[in-house]
Scaffold this motif. Sequence first.
Motif, PDB file in Angstrom:
ATOM      1  N   ILE A 159       0.838  -1.209   0.000  1.00 18.48           N
ATOM      2  CA  ILE A 159       0.000   0.000   0.000  1.00 18.48           C
ATOM      3  C   ILE A 159       0.869   1.255   0.000  1.00 18.48           C
ATOM      4  CG2 ILE A 159      -1.655   1.343   1.358  1.00 18.48           C
ATOM      5  CD1 ILE A 159      -2.894  -1.297   2.245  1.00 18.48           C
ATOM      6  N   LEU A 160       1.856   1.290   0.889  1.00 15.05           N
ATOM      7  CA  LEU A 160       2.686   2.492   0.996  1.00 15.05           C
ATOM      8  C   LEU A 160       3.569   2.684  -0.238  1.00 15.05           C
ATOM      9  CD1 LEU A 160       2.858   4.547   3.370  1.00 15.05           C
ATOM     10  CD2 LEU A 160       1.663   2.468   3.936  1.00 15.05           C
ATOM     11  N   THR A 161       4.077   1.580  -0.814  1.00 17.49           N
ATOM     12  CA  THR A 161       4.889   1.703  -2.029  1.00 17.49           C
ATOM     13  C   THR A 161       4.036   2.244  -3.167  1.00 17.49           C
ATOM     14  OG1 THR A 161       6.221  -0.168  -1.317  1.00 17.49           O
ATOM     15  CG2 THR A 161       6.435   0.497  -3.606  1.00 17.49           C
ATOM     16  N   ALA A 162       2.813   1.718  -3.287  1.00 16.19           N
ATOM     17  CA  ALA A 162       1.925   2.187  -4.357  1.00 16.19           C
ATOM     18  C   ALA A 162       1.666   3.677  -4.213  1.00 16.19           C
ATOM     19  CB  ALA A 162       0.612   1.405  -4.330  1.00 16.19           C
ATOM     20  N   SER A 163       1.375   4.114  -2.997  1.00 11.19           N
ATOM     21  CA  SER A 163       1.093   5.546  -2.830  1.00 11.19           C
ATOM     22  C   SER A 163       2.363   6.363  -3.056  1.00 11.19           C
ATOM     23  CB  SER A 163       0.472   5.817  -1.463  1.00 11.19           C
ATOM     24  OG  SER A 163       1.466   6.058  -0.506  1.00 11.19           O
ATOM     25  N   GLY A 164       3.515   5.809  -2.662  1.00 11.05           N
ATOM     26  CA  GLY A 164       4.778   6.512  -2.883  1.00 11.05           C
ATOM     27  C   GLY A 164       5.073   6.688  -4.359  1.00 11.05           C
ATOM     28  N   VAL A 165       4.959   5.597  -5.125  1.00 13.83           N
ATOM     29  CA  VAL A 165       5.241   5.671  -6.562  1.00 13.83           C
ATOM     30  C   VAL A 165       4.218   6.578  -7.244  1.00 13.83           C
ATOM     31  CG1 VAL A 165       5.306   4.323  -8.701  1.00 13.83           C
ATOM     32  CG2 VAL A 165       6.395   3.440  -6.641  1.00 13.83           C
ATOM     33  N   GLY A 166       2.974   6.523  -6.761  1.00 19.21           N
ATOM     34  CA  GLY A 166       1.926   7.331  -7.381  1.00 19.21           C
ATOM     35  C   GLY A 166       2.085   8.816  -7.106  1.00 19.21           C
ATOM     36  N   SER A 167       2.775   9.171  -6.028  1.00 23.22           N
ATOM     37  CA  SER A 167       2.836  10.592  -5.675  1.00 23.22           C
ATOM     38  C   SER A 167       4.175  11.231  -6.017  1.00 23.22           C
ATOM     39  CB  SER A 167       2.543  10.763  -4.177  1.00 23.22           C
ATOM     40  OG  SER A 167       3.550  10.123  -3.415  1.00 23.22           O
ATOM     41  N   VAL A 168       4.966  10.567  -6.870  1.00 20.68           N
ATOM     42  CA  VAL A 168       6.246  11.149  -7.273  1.00 20.68           C
ATOM     43  C   VAL A 168       5.983  12.408  -8.104  1.00 20.68           C
ATOM     44  CG1 VAL A 168       8.309  10.797  -8.683  1.00 20.68           C
ATOM     45  CG2 VAL A 168       7.457   8.950  -7.254  1.00 20.68           C
ATOM     46  N   ASN A 169       6.721  13.462  -7.810  1.00 16.41           N
ATOM     47  CA  ASN A 169       6.622  14.720  -8.542  1.00 16.41           C
ATOM     48  C   ASN A 169       6.680  14.458 -10.062  1.00 16.41           C
ATOM     49  OD1 ASN A 169       6.977  17.217  -9.624  1.00 16.41           O
ATOM     50  ND2 ASN A 169       8.623  17.840  -8.221  1.00 16.41           N
ATOM     51  N   ARG A 170       5.606  14.858 -10.754  1.00 15.32           N
ATOM     52  CA  ARG A 170       5.513  14.565 -12.198  1.00 15.32           C
ATOM     53  C   ARG A 170       6.687  15.152 -12.988  1.00 15.32           C
ATOM     54  NH1 ARG A 170       2.559  10.333 -13.139  1.00 15.32           N
ATOM     55  NH2 ARG A 170       2.235  10.074 -10.924  1.00 15.32           N
ATOM     56  N   SER A 171       7.219  16.275 -12.525  1.00 19.29           N
ATOM     57  CA  SER A 171       8.277  16.893 -13.344  1.00 19.29           C
ATOM     58  C   SER A 171       9.552  16.051 -13.338  1.00 19.29           C
ATOM     59  CB  SER A 171       8.561  18.327 -12.922  1.00 19.29           C
ATOM     60  OG  SER A 171       8.322  18.520 -11.580  1.00 19.29           O
ATOM     61  N   PHE A 172       9.728  15.180 -12.326  1.00 16.20           N
ATOM     62  CA  PHE A 172      10.865  14.254 -12.388  1.00 16.20           C
ATOM     63  C   PHE A 172      10.735  13.331 -13.594  1.00 16.20           C
ATOM     64  CE2 PHE A 172      11.491  14.575  -7.535  1.00 16.20           C
ATOM     65  CZ  PHE A 172      12.411  15.589  -7.712  1.00 16.20           C
ATOM     66  N   TYR A 173       9.501  12.884 -13.859  1.00 15.23           N
ATOM     67  CA  TYR A 173       9.292  12.027 -15.035  1.00 15.23           C
ATOM     68  C   TYR A 173       9.519  12.829 -16.322  1.00 15.23           C
ATOM     69  CZ  TYR A 173       7.137   8.679 -11.826  1.00 15.23           C
ATOM     70  OH  TYR A 173       6.894   7.800 -10.796  1.00 15.23           O
TER      71      TYR A 173
END
Lengths: 262, 330
Positions: free
Chosen positions: B214-228
């Motif tokens: 659960i925490l990994t999913a929320s972590g990956v989902g909330s990565v700052n879009r500009s990094f991508y």
Amino acid sequence: MPSVPLASRSPELVSSAIDIRAVSHQFSLSGSKLPVIDAIDFSVVPGEFVALLGPSGCGKSTLLRLIAGLELPSNGSILADGLPVIRPDPSRILVFQDPTLFPWTTVWKNVATGLEARGVLKQSHARVDAALSLVGLSEFAAAYPHQLSGGMAQRASLARALVNDPKLLLLDEPLGKLDSLTRLTLQAELVRLWQRNGFTAILVTHDVEEALLLSSRIVVLSERPARVKAEFQFGKPYPRHRDDPELVALRRRILDTLGLAT
Amino acid sequence: MSEAQALDGAAQAQLTSFRRLWRDGFFAAFSWGAAALVTIGLPDVVPWGSAGLFAAITGALAVLFVLLSPVVYRLGRAGEVMIHYGPWLVAIGVWLALWELSTAKSGWLPKPFFSPPHGLLNVYVADGTRLLICIGYTLRLWSLGFLSGVAVGYATGVALGWSKRFSYWGMPFLKLIGPVPATAWIPCTFYFFPTTFGASVFIVALASGIPVAILTASGVGSVNRSFYDVGRILGADNRYLIRRVAIPASLPHVFVGLFMALYYSFAVLVVAEMLGAKYGLGWYIQFQTAYSGYANVYAALIIMAALCAGIVRLLFVVRDRLLRWQEGFI
């Protein structure tokens, strides 16, 4: 400094021509369409330094994202060296207002990102070192981004762009968040890097003076949805001075166009 | 202040540090000595064994505190730690003496429900080998369960956070299964796993895997879009974006999940060890409770507490190492 070809080749090899043809773009906001760019047409010749000037929120940054290939325009087309832009490419690099360095890794690794992503880092370690020394950050190679000042972080993000030898550098208010002294230094540095490397540059800014200090052509955009309102050529040789009478006169005309004359 | 005066001051400070005595050390020596005297001097209401050994250990520590008190200010880092915990050392000595008095010596807190400290020591002396084997079994079960659970949970979390389709189909399951206590799955695990050991590992893995997912999913989902955006501009493909952007950027979240996983895994460990196990601290506690061996239960609980605290500490060390880059942010 190691002699690595970060620049100095014939113009068509180091710089791109950009054609923006009848580009319109809109955002979908909760069902309704919000037009941000309205039928923009202009071209940039290889090696040119063009500034896009306009009121904030007018769609300048969106236009840069379209040119970078991060998004596709709703209408019209963008050509880089005659080929349509359909995805991002390391030959066209966008530098953001925020340095957006990866905080979890060192400055060196950050600068190496592009080379590593394309699997060519092994043979190009010297290029990373050269890019860092080009922006004066050699001593901070092992530092983490949180240890850098705002100006240093933005230099690092420039090095991260330049290490890829971009033919087009897109600058989205890269100095917007820096203090005025750092700003002056980096303005001079941007000109130096552009002259040295010969890439095409498109700078988005809302600072008229900055546009006049850096660019050879200024495209003034209207309020949202952005349209080309006026264009100004400025062939003054570099380095330019902010109190140069020609520059001051042109600034007045541009502010007039923007409806901000005093 | 002139330089000479400053030097003088420094010398003075050094001198006082030589003359200075560790007062808490003396108090600690006093309280630990009292505990030793109470243990050896008064008779047990009901004999517990190992009273002599306990008195010898506490007495030896009392002597050590006396010997340390003149030198502790010159012992550097170790000395600082001792000085910091000085009041605790005093309190523990007092606590041991009162504990002896209220249990073995007066019988106010009676056998078998309460045990004096030397009663616990006696358990380690008399049943040490069996306890060591139990620790081994518990660590094996815990590490297999925790590591496999974390590995699967982490991979699932990255997939859920990254892929829209995976999240569409997977998230409802995770949300449904997540709140169910892992132990509720015991009946079906007996069907799916050939051995009870396998079932126990699965229960521990499930308990630790879900918070990590659960925490990994929320972590990956909330990565700052500009990094991508930066990654894509620089020519990164999805593989690179996951490995070099999504994963490191989500690490702070992942560690929150890991700490939750640790506590959940400890909580289910005892239950998992009831599933037909022959050894293990949980089994030992069950077994001794059934025979009213409460001293043994307490002794095993102390080991468990120490193990869990040690593992938590270890995870903190790993986190501080991997998330050093966060220093500027937190």
